[in-house]
Write a protein that holds these residues in place. Sequence first.
Motif, PDB file in Angstrom:
ATOM      1  N   CYS A   2      42.003  28.795  46.580  1.00  0.00           N
ATOM      2  CA  CYS A   2      41.546  29.799  47.533  1.00  0.00           C
ATOM      3  C   CYS A   2      41.565  29.215  48.933  1.00  0.00           C
ATOM      4  O   CYS A   2      41.439  28.014  49.109  1.00  0.00           O
ATOM      5  CB  CYS A   2      40.118  30.261  47.216  1.00  0.00           C
ATOM      6  SG  CYS A   2      39.901  30.945  45.564  1.00  0.00           S
TER       7      CYS A   2
ATOM      8  N   SER B 229      45.639  37.490  46.043  1.00  0.00           N
ATOM      9  CA  SER B 229      45.147  38.592  46.864  1.00  0.00           C
ATOM     10  C   SER B 229      44.595  37.999  48.153  1.00  0.00           C
ATOM     11  O   SER B 229      44.378  36.790  48.253  1.00  0.00           O
ATOM     12  CB  SER B 229      44.058  39.399  46.136  1.00  0.00           C
ATOM     13  OG  SER B 229      42.957  38.575  45.797  1.00  0.00           O
TER      14      SER B 229
ATOM     15  N   PRO C 129      45.943  43.289  47.193  1.00  0.00           N
ATOM     16  CA  PRO C 129      46.446  42.361  46.176  1.00  0.00           C
ATOM     17  C   PRO C 129      47.808  41.836  46.580  1.00  0.00           C
ATOM     18  O   PRO C 129      48.513  42.426  47.412  1.00  0.00           O
ATOM     19  CB  PRO C 129      46.538  43.248  44.922  1.00  0.00           C
ATOM     20  CG  PRO C 129      46.762  44.624  45.459  1.00  0.00           C
ATOM     21  CD  PRO C 129      46.010  44.701  46.758  1.00  0.00           C
TER      22      PRO C 129
ATOM     23  N   ARG D 270      42.705  34.531  47.714  1.00  0.00           N
ATOM     24  CA  ARG D 270      41.982  34.345  46.443  1.00  0.00           C
ATOM     25  C   ARG D 270      42.941  34.039  45.304  1.00  0.00           C
ATOM     26  O   ARG D 270      44.018  34.618  45.216  1.00  0.00           O
ATOM     27  CB  ARG D 270      41.204  35.623  46.111  1.00  0.00           C
ATOM     28  CG  ARG D 270      40.550  35.642  44.726  1.00  0.00           C
ATOM     29  CD  ARG D 270      39.833  36.958  44.480  1.00  0.00           C
ATOM     30  NE  ARG D 270      39.116  36.982  43.211  1.00  0.00           N
ATOM     31  CZ  ARG D 270      39.493  37.680  42.138  1.00  0.00           C
ATOM     32  NH1 ARG D 270      40.576  38.431  42.184  1.00  0.00           N
ATOM     33  NH2 ARG D 270      38.775  37.652  41.024  1.00  0.00           N
TER      34      ARG D 270
ATOM     35  N   ALA E 161      42.496  34.387  41.357  1.00  0.00           N
ATOM     36  CA  ALA E 161      41.517  35.063  40.493  1.00  0.00           C
ATOM     37  C   ALA E 161      40.934  34.129  39.443  1.00  0.00           C
ATOM     38  O   ALA E 161      41.654  33.444  38.726  1.00  0.00           O
ATOM     39  CB  ALA E 161      42.170  36.262  39.820  1.00  0.00           C
TER      40      ALA E 161
ATOM     41  N   CYS F 167      40.499  40.695  37.608  1.00  0.00           N
ATOM     42  CA  CYS F 167      41.932  40.733  37.884  1.00  0.00           C
ATOM     43  C   CYS F 167      42.203  40.684  39.389  1.00  0.00           C
ATOM     44  O   CYS F 167      41.327  40.983  40.198  1.00  0.00           O
ATOM     45  CB  CYS F 167      42.524  42.015  37.295  1.00  0.00           C
ATOM     46  SG  CYS F 167      42.353  42.130  35.504  1.00  0.00           S
ATOM     47  N   PRO F 168      43.429  40.338  39.765  1.00  0.00           N
ATOM     48  CA  PRO F 168      43.788  40.313  41.191  1.00  0.00           C
ATOM     49  C   PRO F 168      44.044  41.719  41.732  1.00  0.00           C
ATOM     50  O   PRO F 168      45.181  42.153  41.878  1.00  0.00           O
ATOM     51  CB  PRO F 168      45.056  39.452  41.213  1.00  0.00           C
ATOM     52  CG  PRO F 168      45.651  39.619  39.858  1.00  0.00           C
ATOM     53  CD  PRO F 168      44.502  39.781  38.906  1.00  0.00           C
TER      54      PRO F 168
ATOM     55  N   ASN G 231      38.643  43.405  43.776  1.00  0.00           N
ATOM     56  CA  ASN G 231      38.151  42.056  43.512  1.00  0.00           C
ATOM     57  C   ASN G 231      38.490  41.055  44.615  1.00  0.00           C
ATOM     58  O   ASN G 231      37.991  39.929  44.611  1.00  0.00           O
ATOM     59  CB  ASN G 231      38.712  41.546  42.181  1.00  0.00           C
ATOM     60  CG  ASN G 231      38.090  42.243  40.989  1.00  0.00           C
ATOM     61  OD1 ASN G 231      36.939  42.683  41.047  1.00  0.00           O
ATOM     62  ND2 ASN G 231      38.840  42.378  39.895  1.00  0.00           N
TER      63      ASN G 231
ATOM     64  N   THR H 176      32.520  45.185  41.748  1.00  0.00           N
ATOM     65  CA  THR H 176      33.631  44.299  41.400  1.00  0.00           C
ATOM     66  C   THR H 176      33.295  43.514  40.135  1.00  0.00           C
ATOM     67  O   THR H 176      32.167  43.547  39.639  1.00  0.00           O
ATOM     68  CB  THR H 176      33.941  43.298  42.532  1.00  0.00           C
ATOM     69  OG1 THR H 176      32.982  42.230  42.505  1.00  0.00           O
ATOM     70  CG2 THR H 176      33.901  43.980  43.891  1.00  0.00           C
TER      71      THR H 176
ATOM     72  N   THR I   2      33.692  40.184  40.134  1.00  0.00           N
ATOM     73  CA  THR I   2      33.666  38.798  40.596  1.00  0.00           C
ATOM     74  C   THR I   2      32.264  38.204  40.578  1.00  0.00           C
ATOM     75  O   THR I   2      31.263  38.919  40.600  1.00  0.00           O
ATOM     76  CB  THR I   2      34.208  38.706  42.035  1.00  0.00           C
ATOM     77  OG1 THR I   2      33.281  39.333  42.919  1.00  0.00           O
ATOM     78  CG2 THR I   2      35.554  39.394  42.150  1.00  0.00           C
TER      79      THR I   2
END
Length: 625
Positions: free
Chosen positions: A12, A41, A59, A84, A86, A90-91, A95, A133, A135
């Motif tokens: 990331c 993403s 994304p 990001r 993931a 999911c991407p 998220n 989300t 996350t």
Amino acid sequence: MLCRCKGKWFMCGIVGYVGKKQVVPLILRGLERLEYRGYDSAGIAVAGNGQGLQIRRAPGKLRNLETVIQLQPLDGTYGIGHTRWATHGCPTEANAHPHRDCTGRIAVVHNGIIENYVALKRALRAQRHIFSTETDTEVIAHVVEECFAGARNNGAVKQLTGVFALAVMAVDEPDKIVAARDGPPVVIGLGEDEYFVASDVPAVLYHTRNLFFLDDGDLAVMTPSGVTITDFDGHAIINRPVQQVTWDPIMAEKGGFKHFMLKEIYEQPRAIRDTTLGRVALDTGKVFLDEMEISDAEFQELRKINIAACGTSWHAGLAGKFMIERLSRMPVDIDYASKFRYRDPLLGPDSLMLLIAQSGETADTIAAQREAKAKGSKTVGICNVVGSMVTREAHGTVNTHAGPEIGVASTKAFTAQLTALFLFALYVAEKRGQISKEQSLHYILELSRIPGKLELVLAREEECEGLAKEYSWAKDFLFLGRGIHYPIALEGALKLKEISYIHAEGYPAGEMKHGPNALIDENLPVVILATCDKTDPASVVRYEKTLSALTRSFFELRSCWSTLMALGSIARSRERYFCIISTTSSCDRTRLTVSRSIPSSLAISRFDCPLTCPAIIRLRTGSGV
């Protein structure tokens, strides 16, 4: 920013800015300079233009985010951005970072993992918080929301368990970004009436070379008037020492090469020269390591050296073990840093701990360093980043002046580490009286010739590409080496796995007869490292032993039409399957460039369409394209 091998965190990128420049293009360009690490993403949050908190996410690649911004422009005076990879969810656009709280007035970007996010989410839902989300990061925004009413910037981080690097902004606290670290790196850049936060140095280099890293447990508050630092309990911390990065920003660009890894392969001669520069006297053979706070008497009292590292750095450390033991006549143990503290190592004041890490921020390596210090050992760090955590906590440092290494698969940093280890081995040998001036001068002169020899090897790129195309069909490779060649075989196999997605193993050449030769057939190319320095008896013995073992097993291997390739300095066979592909070498390290070029070429040649094939897309992420 990445936590793959080497103990790094997750793939990331974080960029944040407070200042007078246009915030959106600045953050986007910063994220571009971090995208070599891979991501799925991206997003940005800005405020300060009277329109509240504005967030755009998408994304896929940054160009998708730029398209969204073109359709829905935004602007502000401060902001944060994120790429990001993931880990939770999911991407998708939902998220992607940044994440908001219930009020939509707080935004958070995050590297790492919040281990107690499930418990926190359950408790927050009980307080009527609504989550949108999958996350773990979104939980942080809601925890900050709960703490925000009391203006407790540090109240949220104390509730988090795990590893994290955070950047937080809020509409109700204009022109302010709060950053925190507990694990993954956080860089604070200092400009003129402007301040930056990022997860890696290249993101801020075009704006300032003055920066410092947060320590674990640091919380920084950035405003247009400056940066203040506290611990997680709110106690003020004296400003961290500011480092001036010597890298030219252009060094972090591809410079006309197809991808970063190829550029960095070609930068190996310069990396060795720069790591050696100013540290050796070519007239006397003396080694100077100025950043060593360990006295001559303490070196003389040492009884052993321990090395801890991860991934490629561990391979360098294993080669360093051979160098240090041979030159200083002192026993050396080497551990994977991730396992070191769990075996209750036997350390004390008469032992020295040597830590090797390209970034100097590898969590497992830092933990090993602290374990050694707790047991009374002095520590020395070999790092490529001045001012990193390992160097700040060490009693001595040997900085490898390799410059920024953008490609995830290490190349020039590994070569520079070997150079630093060789210098350190000579330095310890001198301090302990285990080497004469004449011997030291001989080794220093040989070291000074290596960059030129590497350039000769690099000039044979077409040969490496030809071999790569010839063997691009292979699904497995075996790399063999004896003695100091063994860690190089391990490194060659690792490079092939990392960037070509081909299974490869490194193995001690002398152990082939104990079972592994049963796996060799016509579908398994075997790469043998067998260089020879005729002026060095140990090198001659190693070469003859390797050749003898090869001769004994050659007919067995040939009987099943196996493919043999050799990286050596003397050709003694005209067999079609015994390919000599290196130049004359009086120092073993010359082979490193070749063993790295073949995997790099294989990575390209085994795929027909490098721009569209899904496998090469993954490869491009791994090789720093």
